[in-house]
Design a protein around this motif. Sequence first.
Motif: not given
Length: 193
Positions: A76-78, A89-94, A125-129
């Motif tokens: 999603x970030x990319x 696919x079943x993404x770890x959005x958090x 990880x936080x900067x990629x949200x």
Amino acid sequence: MKTLLYIHGFNSSESSHKATLLGEAAKQIGQANAVISPRLSWQPAMAIKQLEAIIEEKQSQGITLIGSSLGGFYAAYLAEKYHLNAILVNPAVQAPVLLKDHLGPQTNPYTDEEYELTLAHMKELEVLVVTEPAPALYWLMLQEGDEVLDYREALKAFPQTNRLTHEQGGDHRFIEFERFTEEILRFAEIIID
């Protein structure tokens, strides 16, 4: 040649089941090199650098992303950064919150790599949200039986997507993923009718 870039999840590997299925499907249509699945660093910032290098090399020919779990978070970030189509696919959005439960020593069961996950990695990880996803870029694939992630979080994070596959049952790995390999290769324009 169009490329489908598979992004594996946390403590997974380039040989994940879904990556293997996609690679075999591409091989069957004579496009063996169309699906690439790199082994990613366990360090988020390093994994993103690896993926950016691949995207920048292949972007002019056309590249679609597919990511599972943490790989979906990266995808999603990319997708937003490079304006690429992505299948989540079943993404770890958090991911920055979820992976806090795994701080400390880790062993990747597929590669036997040992490392330590720290709060510094959570900051990476936080900067990629992604807070405002562009709906047209995404195909969201969810199974409600995911025992690792709450599928409702992904629906909240991606309230409108170009495509949605939402199934009852299933699990985190996405049961019977092979039903979708041909459709995924079409989405990536590797199969063109």
